[in-house]
Design a protein around this motif. Sequence first.
Motif, PDB file in Angstrom:
ATOM      1  N   GLY A 175       0.768  -0.938   0.361  1.00 19.54           N
ATOM      2  CA  GLY A 175       0.147   0.037  -0.302  1.00 19.54           C
ATOM      3  C   GLY A 175       0.742   1.342   0.229  1.00 19.54           C
ATOM      4  O   GLY A 175       0.049   2.561   0.240  1.00 19.54           O
ATOM      5  N   TRP A 176       2.321   1.036  -0.450  1.00 21.41           N
ATOM      6  CA  TRP A 176       2.559   2.239  -0.079  1.00 21.41           C
ATOM      7  C   TRP A 176       2.879   2.620  -1.331  1.00 21.41           C
ATOM      8  O   TRP A 176       2.750   1.871  -2.636  1.00 21.41           O
ATOM      9  CB  TRP A 176       4.525   1.946   0.353  1.00 21.41           C
ATOM     10  N   ARG A 177       2.725   4.442  -1.110  1.00 21.99           N
ATOM     11  CA  ARG A 177       2.836   5.223  -2.965  1.00 21.99           C
ATOM     12  C   ARG A 177       4.557   4.913  -2.855  1.00 21.99           C
ATOM     13  O   ARG A 177       5.832   4.708  -2.270  1.00 21.99           O
ATOM     14  CB  ARG A 177       3.038   6.458  -2.553  1.00 21.99           C
ATOM     15  N   SER A 178       4.923   4.557  -4.510  1.00 23.84           N
ATOM     16  CA  SER A 178       5.900   3.777  -5.075  1.00 23.84           C
ATOM     17  C   SER A 178       6.775   4.961  -5.957  1.00 23.84           C
ATOM     18  O   SER A 178       6.143   5.203  -6.951  1.00 23.84           O
ATOM     19  CB  SER A 178       6.158   2.972  -5.441  1.00 23.84           C
ATOM     20  N   ILE A 179       8.271   5.155  -6.023  1.00 25.73           N
ATOM     21  CA  ILE A 179       8.787   5.937  -6.678  1.00 25.73           C
ATOM     22  C   ILE A 179      10.450   5.315  -6.720  1.00 25.73           C
ATOM     23  O   ILE A 179      11.107   4.792  -6.790  1.00 25.73           O
ATOM     24  CB  ILE A 179       9.357   7.728  -6.871  1.00 25.73           C
ATOM     25  N   LEU A 180      10.393   4.687  -8.958  1.00 20.30           N
ATOM     26  CA  LEU A 180      11.257   3.721  -9.585  1.00 20.30           C
ATOM     27  C   LEU A 180      12.379   5.729  -9.484  1.00 20.30           C
ATOM     28  O   LEU A 180      11.652   6.071 -10.222  1.00 20.30           O
ATOM     29  CB  LEU A 180      10.832   3.835 -11.131  1.00 20.30           C
ATOM     30  N   VAL A 181      13.532   5.420  -8.730  1.00 20.88           N
ATOM     31  CA  VAL A 181      14.821   5.987  -8.869  1.00 20.88           C
ATOM     32  C   VAL A 181      15.794   5.672 -10.491  1.00 20.88           C
ATOM     33  O   VAL A 181      15.959   4.143  -9.388  1.00 20.88           O
ATOM     34  CB  VAL A 181      15.030   5.907  -8.006  1.00 20.88           C
ATOM     35  N   GLY A 182      15.655   5.778 -11.197  1.00 21.67           N
ATOM     36  CA  GLY A 182      16.684   4.858 -12.141  1.00 21.67           C
ATOM     37  C   GLY A 182      16.663   4.613 -13.204  1.00 21.67           C
ATOM     38  O   GLY A 182      15.172   3.386 -13.487  1.00 21.67           O
ATOM     39  N   CYS A 183      16.749   3.836 -14.147  1.00 21.25           N
ATOM     40  CA  CYS A 183      15.557   3.981 -15.444  1.00 21.25           C
ATOM     41  C   CYS A 183      16.763   2.682 -16.751  1.00 21.25           C
ATOM     42  O   CYS A 183      15.992   2.406 -16.938  1.00 21.25           O
ATOM     43  CB  CYS A 183      15.777   5.231 -17.082  1.00 21.25           C
ATOM     44  N   VAL A 184      17.737   2.141 -15.890  1.00 21.88           N
ATOM     45  CA  VAL A 184      18.735   1.358 -16.640  1.00 21.88           C
ATOM     46  C   VAL A 184      18.609  -0.040 -14.868  1.00 21.88           C
ATOM     47  O   VAL A 184      19.300   0.568 -14.168  1.00 21.88           O
ATOM     48  CB  VAL A 184      20.151   1.617 -16.480  1.00 21.88           C
ATOM     49  N   GLY A 185      18.389  -0.879 -15.109  1.00 19.54           N
ATOM     50  CA  GLY A 185      18.477  -2.212 -14.374  1.00 19.54           C
ATOM     51  C   GLY A 185      20.623  -2.341 -14.008  1.00 19.54           C
ATOM     52  O   GLY A 185      20.747  -2.384 -15.375  1.00 19.54           O
ATOM     53  N   ARG A 186      20.434  -2.865 -13.270  1.00 17.46           N
ATOM     54  CA  ARG A 186      21.779  -2.516 -12.578  1.00 17.46           C
ATOM     55  C   ARG A 186      22.488  -4.819 -13.352  1.00 17.46           C
ATOM     56  O   ARG A 186      23.251  -4.809 -13.946  1.00 17.46           O
ATOM     57  CB  ARG A 186      22.410  -2.806 -11.710  1.00 17.46           C
ATOM     58  N   ASP A 187      21.123  -5.196 -13.254  1.00 12.51           N
ATOM     59  CA  ASP A 187      21.520  -6.849 -13.636  1.00 12.51           C
ATOM     60  C   ASP A 187      21.330  -7.152 -15.299  1.00 12.51           C
ATOM     61  O   ASP A 187      21.876  -7.902 -15.881  1.00 12.51           O
ATOM     62  CB  ASP A 187      20.536  -7.768 -12.865  1.00 12.51           C
ATOM     63  N   CYS A 188      20.470  -6.553 -15.975  1.00 11.65           N
ATOM     64  CA  CYS A 188      20.514  -6.814 -17.430  1.00 11.65           C
ATOM     65  C   CYS A 188      20.690  -5.477 -17.763  1.00 11.65           C
ATOM     66  O   CYS A 188      21.020  -5.535 -18.958  1.00 11.65           O
ATOM     67  CB  CYS A 188      18.443  -6.152 -17.387  1.00 11.65           C
ATOM     68  N   GLY A 189      21.164  -4.239 -17.279  1.00 16.27           N
ATOM     69  CA  GLY A 189      21.632  -3.158 -17.855  1.00 16.27           C
ATOM     70  C   GLY A 189      21.031  -3.038 -19.472  1.00 16.27           C
ATOM     71  O   GLY A 189      21.587  -2.264 -19.989  1.00 16.27           O
ATOM     72  N   LYS A 190      19.731  -3.341 -19.109  1.00 17.54           N
ATOM     73  CA  LYS A 190      18.936  -2.511 -20.165  1.00 17.54           C
ATOM     74  C   LYS A 190      17.549  -1.556 -19.738  1.00 17.54           C
ATOM     75  O   LYS A 190      17.960  -1.373 -17.732  1.00 17.54           O
ATOM     76  CB  LYS A 190      18.300  -3.237 -20.457  1.00 17.54           C
ATOM     77  N   THR A 191      17.070  -0.800 -19.732  1.00 20.21           N
ATOM     78  CA  THR A 191      15.762   0.014 -19.830  1.00 20.21           C
ATOM     79  C   THR A 191      14.730  -0.713 -18.325  1.00 20.21           C
ATOM     80  O   THR A 191      14.805  -1.371 -19.139  1.00 20.21           O
ATOM     81  CB  THR A 191      15.411   1.197 -20.418  1.00 20.21           C
ATOM     82  N   ILE A 192      14.923  -0.294 -17.745  1.00 23.11           N
ATOM     83  CA  ILE A 192      13.513  -0.317 -16.828  1.00 23.11           C
ATOM     84  C   ILE A 192      12.548   0.139 -16.920  1.00 23.11           C
ATOM     85  O   ILE A 192      12.624   1.692 -16.845  1.00 23.11           O
ATOM     86  CB  ILE A 192      14.009  -0.988 -15.424  1.00 23.11           C
TER      87      ILE A 192
END
Length: 223
Positions: A175-192
Motif C-alpha cells: 500500500g505504499w506510494r512508490s517512485i522508481l529511481v533509475g532507468c537502467v537495471g544493474r543486472d540486465c543493463g537495459k531500460t527498466i
Amino acid sequence: DDCLYFDGWNVADKLTAKIEDWCTTKKMLPKGEAYELYKKHGTALRGLLAEGWLAKSDEAIDGYLKEVHDLPIVSEQLLKKDEALREMLLKIDPSIPKYVFTASVKDHAQRCLEALGIDDLFEGIIDVKSCNFATKHSGEAFEAAMRIAGVGNDPESCIFLDDSVKNIAAARDVGWRSILVGCVGRDCGKTISSEHAEHEINRIHQMPLVLPEFFSGRHLPCN
C-alpha cells in the motif's frame, strides 16, 4: 545504495565482490554460488542461513555482515559530498520524517550518508537487521519499517523511492506510494520500468519535479 547516490554501481559491485570472496574463502563454496543463493533466497545471507552454511547465531550473522560491508567509503572517497542532494533534501517540508530503508547494515549506510554529507538529515536508518533479515521483495520488510517509523495502519502515508522494480512492486502490494529511481537495471543493463511506480525518475535529485507538494523551500535539518 544506487538510490540516494548513483556511482555506476561501483560500491554495489564492491559489496558483491566481498560477498563472493567471503563465500569462496570462508565456506569454500564454488565461484558464483553466492549469486545463486541471492537469486534463490532474496539475499546471500538468507541463502547461507537456509542452506546451513552460516550458523543462526547473532555472533555468526553479525560477523558476516560486518565483514562483507566493510568498505572504506569515507577514507578512500568511494563516495563524495553531494551538495545538490543536500539542498534538495533540506527543502523537503520538515514536518515529513525521512528514513533510510536499506537492505544493507546500519554501519554501511551511515558511512555512505557521512560521505555524501547528508547524515544529519534523516530520522533514522532501517536496515536488514531491523527487519529481521526480510528482503524488500517481501511485505514483511515493509511492515517492519512501518512499525519502526510509527506509521500505524496508514501505508498510503509512506513514500518509497528505490531502484529495484521488485522492491517497488512489493511496496505497492503493501500500500505504499512508490517512485522508481533509475532507468537502467544493474543486472540486465537495459531500460527498466514499473507499472507499480507512481512516478519514474532518473536520479533522486528530480524528486521535486514529481512531488512538488512535499517541498517547502525551508532549510531546516532534522535534529
